[in-house]
Design an enzyme around this catalytic site. Structure first.
Site, mmCIF file in Angstrom:
data_model
loop_
_atom_site.group_PDB
_atom_site.id
_atom_site.type_symbol
_atom_site.label_atom_id
_atom_site.label_comp_id
_atom_site.label_asym_id
_atom_site.label_seq_id
_atom_site.Cartn_x
_atom_site.Cartn_y
_atom_site.Cartn_z
ATOM 1 N N LYS A 1 6.364 1.986 -5.675
ATOM 2 C CA LYS A 1 6.433 0.759 -6.479
ATOM 3 C C LYS A 1 6.885 1.058 -7.911
ATOM 4 O O LYS A 1 7.823 0.456 -8.419
ATOM 5 C CB LYS A 1 5.078 0.042 -6.467
ATOM 6 C CG LYS A 1 4.666 -0.420 -5.069
ATOM 7 C CD LYS A 1 3.267 -0.989 -5.015
ATOM 8 C CE LYS A 1 2.186 0.046 -5.135
ATOM 9 N NZ LYS A 1 2.056 0.954 -3.980
ATOM 10 N N THR A 2 6.219 2.012 -8.533
ATOM 11 C CA THR A 2 6.593 2.410 -9.894
ATOM 12 C C THR A 2 7.946 3.099 -9.893
ATOM 13 O O THR A 2 8.777 2.859 -10.770
ATOM 14 C CB THR A 2 5.521 3.332 -10.500
ATOM 15 O OG1 THR A 2 4.299 2.595 -10.609
ATOM 16 C CG2 THR A 2 5.928 3.857 -11.863
ATOM 17 N N THR A 3 8.188 3.935 -8.908
ATOM 18 C CA THR A 3 9.460 4.653 -8.828
ATOM 19 C C THR A 3 10.633 3.678 -8.740
ATOM 20 O O THR A 3 11.657 3.862 -9.412
ATOM 21 C CB THR A 3 9.453 5.611 -7.625
ATOM 22 O OG1 THR A 3 8.342 6.497 -7.760
ATOM 23 C CG2 THR A 3 10.738 6.411 -7.543
ATOM 24 N N TRP B 1 -10.171 2.543 -10.958
ATOM 25 C CA TRP B 1 -11.179 2.572 -9.903
ATOM 26 C C TRP B 1 -12.105 3.788 -10.029
ATOM 27 O O TRP B 1 -13.128 3.844 -9.379
ATOM 28 C CB TRP B 1 -10.542 2.500 -8.519
ATOM 29 C CG TRP B 1 -9.386 3.444 -8.345
ATOM 30 C CD1 TRP B 1 -9.417 4.716 -7.860
ATOM 31 C CD2 TRP B 1 -8.019 3.184 -8.684
ATOM 32 N NE1 TRP B 1 -8.167 5.270 -7.882
ATOM 33 C CE2 TRP B 1 -7.279 4.350 -8.379
ATOM 34 C CE3 TRP B 1 -7.342 2.091 -9.221
ATOM 35 C CZ2 TRP B 1 -5.913 4.443 -8.587
ATOM 36 C CZ3 TRP B 1 -5.982 2.188 -9.424
ATOM 37 C CH2 TRP B 1 -5.281 3.357 -9.106
ATOM 38 N N ARG C 1 18.668 1.831 -14.690
ATOM 39 C CA ARG C 1 19.914 1.098 -14.444
ATOM 40 C C ARG C 1 20.169 0.099 -15.567
ATOM 41 O O ARG C 1 21.281 0.004 -16.099
ATOM 42 C CB ARG C 1 19.825 0.388 -13.099
ATOM 43 C CG ARG C 1 21.054 -0.440 -12.762
ATOM 44 C CD ARG C 1 20.903 -1.113 -11.413
ATOM 45 N NE ARG C 1 20.965 -0.102 -10.382
ATOM 46 C CZ ARG C 1 20.337 -0.191 -9.203
ATOM 47 N NH1 ARG C 1 19.585 -1.236 -8.924
ATOM 48 N NH2 ARG C 1 20.455 0.762 -8.319
ATOM 49 N N PHE D 1 -7.126 6.159 -13.851
ATOM 50 C CA PHE D 1 -7.353 5.395 -12.631
ATOM 51 C C PHE D 1 -8.569 4.501 -12.808
ATOM 52 O O PHE D 1 -9.708 4.965 -12.804
ATOM 53 C CB PHE D 1 -7.523 6.325 -11.430
ATOM 54 C CG PHE D 1 -6.294 7.122 -11.127
ATOM 55 C CD1 PHE D 1 -5.153 6.499 -10.662
ATOM 56 C CD2 PHE D 1 -6.272 8.492 -11.328
ATOM 57 C CE1 PHE D 1 -4.004 7.228 -10.385
ATOM 58 C CE2 PHE D 1 -5.138 9.235 -11.053
ATOM 59 C CZ PHE D 1 -3.995 8.592 -10.582
ATOM 60 N N GLU E 1 1.685 -1.414 -12.647
ATOM 61 C CA GLU E 1 0.317 -1.421 -12.119
ATOM 62 C C GLU E 1 -0.526 -2.553 -12.707
ATOM 63 O O GLU E 1 -1.731 -2.437 -12.866
ATOM 64 C CB GLU E 1 -0.341 -0.045 -12.332
ATOM 65 C CG GLU E 1 0.403 1.036 -11.560
ATOM 66 C CD GLU E 1 -0.128 2.441 -11.769
ATOM 67 O OE1 GLU E 1 -0.635 2.740 -12.871
ATOM 68 O OE2 GLU E 1 -0.035 3.239 -10.827
ATOM 69 N N LYS F 1 3.775 4.077 -1.189
ATOM 70 C CA LYS F 1 4.208 4.649 -2.464
ATOM 71 C C LYS F 1 5.614 4.147 -2.798
ATOM 72 O O LYS F 1 6.343 3.715 -1.940
ATOM 73 C CB LYS F 1 4.206 6.175 -2.371
ATOM 74 C CG LYS F 1 2.787 6.733 -2.207
ATOM 75 C CD LYS F 1 2.772 8.232 -2.117
ATOM 76 C CE LYS F 1 3.150 8.913 -3.394
ATOM 77 N NZ LYS F 1 2.296 8.666 -4.552
ATOM 78 N N ASN G 1 0.799 -1.224 0.000
ATOM 79 C CA ASN G 1 0.000 0.000 0.000
ATOM 80 C C ASN G 1 0.832 1.276 0.000
ATOM 81 O O ASN G 1 0.295 2.358 -0.220
ATOM 82 C CB ASN G 1 -0.947 0.010 1.206
ATOM 83 C CG ASN G 1 -2.039 -1.023 1.062
ATOM 84 O OD1 ASN G 1 -2.372 -1.442 -0.046
ATOM 85 N ND2 ASN G 1 -2.592 -1.448 2.168
#
Length: 176
Positions: free
Chosen positions: A19-21, A72, A29, A70, A107, A17, A15
């Site tokens: 994940k994408t970063t 949702w 890399r 989004f 995602e 922040k 949950n």
């Protein structure tokens, strides 16, 4: 000691922040080592420019938005579902082709949660990919079968959140 490269399945979930970063850091890399890379974004649409896509375009990295925003908040879930299925078909092709060293499915856990994409099929594709291909999947609530199939799973844990705790909205350069 020299080791033969072995592709990994990496899952960034939870949950919190980042994940994408984290996936973007890995993408950069790998690209720096001349790996053939691509990021397919299952939720983000091309309608809204994001910092990562702007930067990627400037340096020649492939980041492809395939969603409609989004999910949702979607007013047309059938369209969202069809876009997710098409994104998975493209991701499957990229993974199995062997043309890429790193394929990021950003995602992707949301269409798995909604049962729009079969988790068992995703696991079969991951298990049958060419041995050099790294696959990174991001998103909250990764299904247990995906977690089991992965070589590396990182769960981002939210401790504080600026919107929830202080009412600070998402900001360019930090959130998108």
């Amino acid at each position: 000691m020299s080791q033969k490269r072995r592709g990994l399945v990496i899952v960034n979930t939870g949950n919190g922040k980042g994940k994408t970063t984290a996936a973007l850091g890995l993408l950069l890399r790998a690209w720096g080592h001349d790996y053939r890379t691509v990021m397919l974004q299952f939720i983000k649409s091309g309608d809204r420019p994001t910092g990562e896509r702007i930067a990627a375009g400037r340096i020649g990295l492939g980041i492809v938005p395939l969603g409609d925003g989004f999910t949702w908040l979607s007013k047309d879930l059938d369209r969202s579902k069809q876009l997710a299925i098409a994104a998975w078909e493209r991701g499957r092709e990229h993974i199995l082709s062997g043309d890429y060293d790193v394929v990021i499915l950003d995602e992707m856990t949301y269409p798995l949660q909604y049962l729009w994409i079969d988790t068992a099929e995703v696991v079969r594709v991951l298990q049958s990919r060419p041995p050099h291909v790294h696959v990174v999947i991001t998103g909250r609530a990764a299904p247990p079968a995906l977690v089991e199939a992965a070589d590396l799973v990182t769960e981002m844990t939210e401790v504080k959140h600026p919107f929830r705790d202080q009412g600070i909205s998402a900001q360019p350069g930090v959130d998108f």
